[in-house]
Design a protein around this motif. Structure first.
Motif, PDB file in Angstrom:
ATOM      1  N   ARG A 108       5.346  -8.033  -3.036  1.00 12.07           N
ATOM      2  CA  ARG A 108       4.946  -9.144  -2.162  1.00 12.07           C
ATOM      3  C   ARG A 108       3.637  -8.781  -1.462  1.00 12.07           C
ATOM      4  NH1 ARG A 108       9.379  -9.606   0.507  1.00 12.07           N
ATOM      5  NH2 ARG A 108      10.196 -11.386  -0.663  1.00 12.07           N
ATOM      6  N   ASN A 109       2.685  -9.706  -1.472  1.00 11.76           N
ATOM      7  CA  ASN A 109       1.407  -9.486  -0.801  1.00 11.76           C
ATOM      8  C   ASN A 109       0.884 -10.818  -0.263  1.00 11.76           C
ATOM      9  OD1 ASN A 109      -1.069  -8.685   0.151  1.00 11.76           O
ATOM     10  ND2 ASN A 109      -1.986  -8.386  -1.861  1.00 11.76           N
ATOM     11  N   PRO A 110       1.158 -11.105   1.007  1.00  8.19           N
ATOM     12  CA  PRO A 110       0.737 -12.397   1.568  1.00  8.19           C
ATOM     13  C   PRO A 110      -0.751 -12.474   1.901  1.00  8.19           C
ATOM     14  CG  PRO A 110       2.542 -11.372   2.826  1.00  8.19           C
ATOM     15  CD  PRO A 110       1.939 -10.330   1.963  1.00  8.19           C
ATOM     16  N   TRP A 111      -1.481 -11.363   1.753  1.00  2.00           N
ATOM     17  CA  TRP A 111      -2.871 -11.327   2.196  1.00  2.00           C
ATOM     18  C   TRP A 111      -3.811 -11.171   1.009  1.00  2.00           C
ATOM     19  CZ3 TRP A 111       0.905  -8.146   4.468  1.00  2.00           C
ATOM     20  CH2 TRP A 111       1.400  -8.629   5.689  1.00  2.00           C
ATOM     21  N   ASN A 112      -5.095 -11.454   1.243  1.00  3.94           N
ATOM     22  CA  ASN A 112      -6.094 -11.382   0.175  1.00  3.94           C
ATOM     23  C   ASN A 112      -7.311 -10.629   0.684  1.00  3.94           C
ATOM     24  OD1 ASN A 112      -7.581 -11.789  -2.139  1.00  3.94           O
ATOM     25  ND2 ASN A 112      -8.238 -13.848  -1.576  1.00  3.94           N
ATOM     26  N   ALA A 113      -7.348  -9.342   0.397  1.00  3.02           N
ATOM     27  CA  ALA A 113      -8.484  -8.515   0.792  1.00  3.02           C
ATOM     28  C   ALA A 113      -8.712  -7.468  -0.292  1.00  3.02           C
ATOM     29  CB  ALA A 113      -8.241  -7.843   2.148  1.00  3.02           C
ATOM     30  N   MET A 114      -9.978  -7.124  -0.532  1.00  2.00           N
ATOM     31  CA  MET A 114     -10.323  -6.209  -1.615  1.00  2.00           C
ATOM     32  C   MET A 114      -9.724  -4.818  -1.423  1.00  2.00           C
ATOM     33  SD  MET A 114     -12.058  -7.768  -3.922  1.00  2.00           S
ATOM     34  CE  MET A 114     -12.830  -6.411  -4.806  1.00  2.00           C
ATOM     35  N   GLY A 115      -9.552  -4.396  -0.173  1.00  3.42           N
ATOM     36  CA  GLY A 115      -9.077  -3.043   0.093  1.00  3.42           C
ATOM     37  C   GLY A 115      -7.579  -2.883   0.032  1.00  3.42           C
ATOM     38  N   ILE A 116      -6.848  -3.939  -0.307  1.00  2.94           N
ATOM     39  CA  ILE A 116      -5.384  -3.867  -0.351  1.00  2.94           C
ATOM     40  C   ILE A 116      -4.914  -3.258  -1.662  1.00  2.94           C
ATOM     41  CG2 ILE A 116      -3.274  -5.247  -0.519  1.00  2.94           C
ATOM     42  CD1 ILE A 116      -4.421  -7.149   1.519  1.00  2.94           C
ATOM     43  N   ARG A 117      -3.939  -2.365  -1.561  1.00  5.39           N
ATOM     44  CA  ARG A 117      -3.271  -1.813  -2.730  1.00  5.39           C
ATOM     45  C   ARG A 117      -1.770  -2.127  -2.621  1.00  5.39           C
ATOM     46  NH1 ARG A 117      -7.942  -1.559  -3.197  1.00  5.39           N
ATOM     47  NH2 ARG A 117      -9.281   0.303  -3.292  1.00  5.39           N
ATOM     48  N   THR A 118      -1.125  -2.298  -3.777  1.00  2.00           N
ATOM     49  CA  THR A 118       0.333  -2.343  -3.841  1.00  2.00           C
ATOM     50  C   THR A 118       0.774  -1.283  -4.843  1.00  2.00           C
ATOM     51  OG1 THR A 118       0.291  -4.068  -5.550  1.00  2.00           O
ATOM     52  CG2 THR A 118       0.481  -4.794  -3.247  1.00  2.00           C
ATOM     53  N   LEU A 119       2.044  -0.928  -4.810  1.00  2.00           N
ATOM     54  CA  LEU A 119       2.551   0.099  -5.713  1.00  2.00           C
ATOM     55  C   LEU A 119       3.907  -0.350  -6.238  1.00  2.00           C
ATOM     56  CD1 LEU A 119       1.985   2.839  -6.983  1.00  2.00           C
ATOM     57  CD2 LEU A 119       3.180   3.910  -5.057  1.00  2.00           C
ATOM     58  N   ARG A 120       3.868  -0.990  -7.409  1.00  2.00           N
ATOM     59  CA  ARG A 120       5.092  -1.465  -8.055  1.00  2.00           C
ATOM     60  C   ARG A 120       5.240  -0.884  -9.463  1.00  2.00           C
ATOM     61  NH1 ARG A 120      10.226  -3.378  -7.477  1.00  2.00           N
ATOM     62  NH2 ARG A 120      10.808  -4.599  -9.305  1.00  2.00           N
ATOM     63  N   SER A 121       4.108  -0.696 -10.150  1.00  2.00           N
ATOM     64  CA  SER A 121       4.149  -0.241 -11.538  1.00  2.00           C
ATOM     65  C   SER A 121       3.218   0.953 -11.724  1.00  2.00           C
ATOM     66  CB  SER A 121       3.722  -1.376 -12.473  1.00  2.00           C
ATOM     67  OG  SER A 121       2.331  -1.631 -12.327  1.00  2.00           O
ATOM     68  N   VAL A 122       3.320   1.600 -12.886  1.00  2.00           N
ATOM     69  CA  VAL A 122       2.445   2.741 -13.144  1.00  2.00           C
ATOM     70  C   VAL A 122       0.987   2.306 -13.261  1.00  2.00           C
ATOM     71  CG1 VAL A 122       4.224   4.168 -14.213  1.00  2.00           C
ATOM     72  CG2 VAL A 122       2.876   2.610 -15.641  1.00  2.00           C
ATOM     73  N   ALA A 123       0.755   1.034 -13.562  1.00  2.00           N
ATOM     74  CA  ALA A 123      -0.626   0.549 -13.626  1.00  2.00           C
ATOM     75  C   ALA A 123      -1.291   0.570 -12.252  1.00  2.00           C
ATOM     76  CB  ALA A 123      -0.658  -0.867 -14.191  1.00  2.00           C
ATOM     77  N   VAL A 223      -8.454   2.249   2.789  1.00  2.00           N
ATOM     78  CA  VAL A 223      -7.369   1.835   1.902  1.00  2.00           C
ATOM     79  C   VAL A 223      -6.202   1.316   2.742  1.00  2.00           C
ATOM     80  CG1 VAL A 223      -5.763   2.530   0.087  1.00  2.00           C
ATOM     81  CG2 VAL A 223      -8.010   3.624   0.247  1.00  2.00           C
ATOM     82  N   VAL A 224      -5.716   0.124   2.395  1.00  2.76           N
ATOM     83  CA  VAL A 224      -4.515  -0.430   3.026  1.00  2.76           C
ATOM     84  C   VAL A 224      -3.484  -0.674   1.927  1.00  2.76           C
ATOM     85  CG1 VAL A 224      -3.509  -2.394   4.230  1.00  2.76           C
ATOM     86  CG2 VAL A 224      -5.712  -1.476   4.978  1.00  2.76           C
ATOM     87  N   VAL A 225      -2.343  -0.037   2.048  1.00  2.34           N
ATOM     88  CA  VAL A 225      -1.260  -0.219   1.089  1.00  2.34           C
ATOM     89  C   VAL A 225      -0.240  -1.183   1.693  1.00  2.34           C
ATOM     90  CG1 VAL A 225       0.508   0.898  -0.318  1.00  2.34           C
ATOM     91  CG2 VAL A 225      -1.588   2.138   0.275  1.00  2.34           C
ATOM     92  N   VAL A 226      -0.005  -2.293   1.009  1.00  2.14           N
ATOM     93  CA  VAL A 226       0.962  -3.278   1.472  1.00  2.14           C
ATOM     94  C   VAL A 226       2.288  -3.036   0.760  1.00  2.14           C
ATOM     95  CG1 VAL A 226       1.560  -5.725   1.468  1.00  2.14           C
ATOM     96  CG2 VAL A 226      -0.750  -5.008   2.089  1.00  2.14           C
ATOM     97  N   ALA A 227       3.324  -2.741   1.524  1.00  2.00           N
ATOM     98  CA  ALA A 227       4.656  -2.469   0.976  1.00  2.00           C
ATOM     99  C   ALA A 227       5.673  -3.256   1.794  1.00  2.00           C
ATOM    100  CB  ALA A 227       4.955  -0.973   1.022  1.00  2.00           C
ATOM    101  N   VAL A 228       5.653  -4.570   1.609  1.00  2.00           N
ATOM    102  CA  VAL A 228       6.490  -5.462   2.422  1.00  2.00           C
ATOM    103  C   VAL A 228       7.552  -6.156   1.567  1.00  2.00           C
ATOM    104  CG1 VAL A 228       4.799  -5.812   4.250  1.00  2.00           C
ATOM    105  CG2 VAL A 228       4.730  -7.297   2.232  1.00  2.00           C
ATOM    106  N   GLY A 229       8.072  -5.427   0.589  1.00  5.50           N
ATOM    107  CA  GLY A 229       9.161  -5.956  -0.213  1.00  5.50           C
ATOM    108  C   GLY A 229       8.693  -6.536  -1.531  1.00  5.50           C
ATOM    109  N   MET A 230       9.645  -7.109  -2.254  1.00  4.32           N
ATOM    110  CA  MET A 230       9.353  -7.694  -3.554  1.00  4.32           C
ATOM    111  C   MET A 230       9.823  -9.132  -3.593  1.00  4.32           C
ATOM    112  SD  MET A 230      12.298  -6.445  -6.178  1.00  4.32           S
ATOM    113  CE  MET A 230      12.461  -8.116  -6.814  1.00  4.32           C
ATOM    114  N   GLU A 231       9.220  -9.888  -4.490  1.00  6.14           N
ATOM    115  CA  GLU A 231       9.615 -11.262  -4.745  1.00  6.14           C
ATOM    116  C   GLU A 231      10.220 -11.337  -6.137  1.00  6.14           C
ATOM    117  OE1 GLU A 231       6.220 -13.738  -4.281  1.00  6.14           O
ATOM    118  OE2 GLU A 231       5.967 -13.285  -2.159  1.00  6.14           O
ATOM    119  N   PRO A 232      11.418 -11.886  -6.282  1.00  7.87           N
ATOM    120  CA  PRO A 232      12.016 -11.970  -7.616  1.00  7.87           C
ATOM    121  C   PRO A 232      11.183 -12.864  -8.535  1.00  7.87           C
ATOM    122  CG  PRO A 232      13.269 -13.271  -6.027  1.00  7.87           C
ATOM    123  CD  PRO A 232      12.267 -12.486  -5.238  1.00  7.87           C
TER     124      PRO A 232
END
Length: 393
Positions: A108-123, A223-232
């Motif tokens: 889940r990522n409610p924001w839109n900024a270039m410096g945001i990272r998420t970590l869900r997959s190896v990619a 670097v900002v890592v967003v880790a606010v859950g997942m969306e099915p």
């Protein structure tokens, strides 16, 4: 007979294996949108991002296993829609006799900024891994399982870490306040700059990436890592007209105790499935729930695979999950709630304990560090509806 499984995570792989083990003949096609062979997700925020393991070391099964089981694995393949007894791919149509949706979820990522990272997959790993290895300052938004593990991994690589959480303490969906406070102290002892009661109002690019809270506070870093859950991932199910649970009930695809969706011949399993609450819990969870943990997805996938083969066995399981942070392994079973009575055996400060969560004396959940045997026993007590005073007497 052709069975198509959409989703090559642990639920999909477990279902495919269970189908074959239950005697299912005919074609089994397992479709995954990632180009990788299926892999285990829990290490991604720990050993993988720290560079301690390679992706090949966390494969669910080797390529030879799929061939040996006569399971056709199609990686890097996107299903665009479902309809008229077929799944539609970019350039072809694949008819099925049975269909399983094991589509999991996305960060889940409610924001839109270039410096945001998420970590869900190896990619997601290489860019974040290189930034962590460079010792940059990370701002992590969300102190749930993934956010807390990322923070701990980054501190292990000597990054400066600011960790922000909306709730009063970390791991708010897993731990009651008395236990969550232990993680407040652990993060701080390890040098993580933890801030709680933070409601993020915006994340913007301003040279560095700036996180602002609605009370006027702000934090910035490269670097900002967003880790606010997942969306099915329910888009395919919605397009096909399957019944979907509302967000306030956990969202996801509605299934019965056998994994059937509202459409004949279509099943769902794993993180995306909204399941009936086990009968031994009565109305504790309001009748339905959705689990987002590895073990649950693995076991639910296997159970639904057996049911697709005709075994018709209801799935009723006590959830179990774990988290590794700062060299300590936390294990949680059942459904701990803030309203439950808390009984602790051992030392919270010493990180050697089992905490039992009780409802009218009945064990509904348990949390432990350094006591794996007790957590296994507690899981059985929860399934049996045992009263703590009886089993400890």
């Amino acid at each position: 007979m052709r069975t198509v499984i959409v989703g090559a995570g642990i639920a999909g792989v477990s279902a495919a294996g269970a189908l074959r083990a239950s005697g299912r003949e005919g074609e089994i096609v397992l479709i995954g949108d990632e180009p990788e062979l299926p892999y285990r997700r829990p290490p991604v925020s720990k050993e993988i991002v720290r560079g301690e393991k390679t992706t090949d070391e966390i494969r669910i099964k080797k390529a030879e296993w799929f061939a040996g089981q006569q399971i056709t694995l199609r990686t890097g393949t996107t299903v665009t829609s479902i309809g008229d007894g077929a799944v539609h791919l970019d350039a072809e149509e694949l008819a099925y006799d049975q269909l399983l949706l094991a589509t999991g979820g996305r960060a889940r990522n409610p924001w839109n900024a270039m410096g945001i990272r998420t970590l869900r997959s190896v990619a997601d790993v290489p860019r974040l891994q290189s930034e962590m290895a460079a010792g940059k300052h990370l701002v992590v938004v969300g102190a749930g399982l993934i956010g807390s593990e990322i923070a701990a991994s980054a501190r292990g690589l000597r990054c400066e870490v600011t960790l922000l959480e909306t709730a009063q303490a970390p791991l708010p969906r897993l731990l009651p306040p008395e236990l969550a406070q232990m993680y407040v102290e652990l993060h701080k002892a390890e040098g993580t700059d933890l801030h709680t009661n933070v409601t993020v109002s915006s994340i913007t690019d301003e040279g560095e990436t700036v996180v602002r809270a609605d009370d006027g506070r702000s934090w910035s870093g490269p670097v900002v890592v967003v880790a606010v859950g997942m969306e099915p991932n329910i888009a395919l199910a919605e397009q096909a007209g399957l019944a979907i649970a509302p967000p306030e009930d956990g969202g996801g695809i509605l299934v019965d105790e056998f994994g059937h969706t509202s459409a004949p011949g279509i099943f769902a399993a794993g993180d995306v499935a909204n399941q009936p609450t086990p009968s031994f819990l009565g109305g504790v969870l309001g009748g339905r729930h959705r689990v987002e943990h590895w073990q649950g997805a693995q076991n639910h996938g296997a159970a639904v695979g057996k049911n697709m083969a005709g075994l018709a066995t209801p799935f009723e399981e006590v959830p179990w999950c774990w988290s590794d942070q700062y060299g300590h392994t936390l294990q949680v079973v059942g459904w701990p709630l803030a309203t439950h009575e808390l009984v602790v055996r051992g030392s919270l400060a010493g990180h050697d304990f089992t905490a039992y969560l009780l409802e009218d004396g009945v064990v509904r959940g348990a949390v432990a560090m350094a006591r794996p045997g007790e957590i296994r026993t507690a899981r059985k007590w929860i399934a049996d509806g045992a009263r703590l005073e009886d089993v400890l007497s």
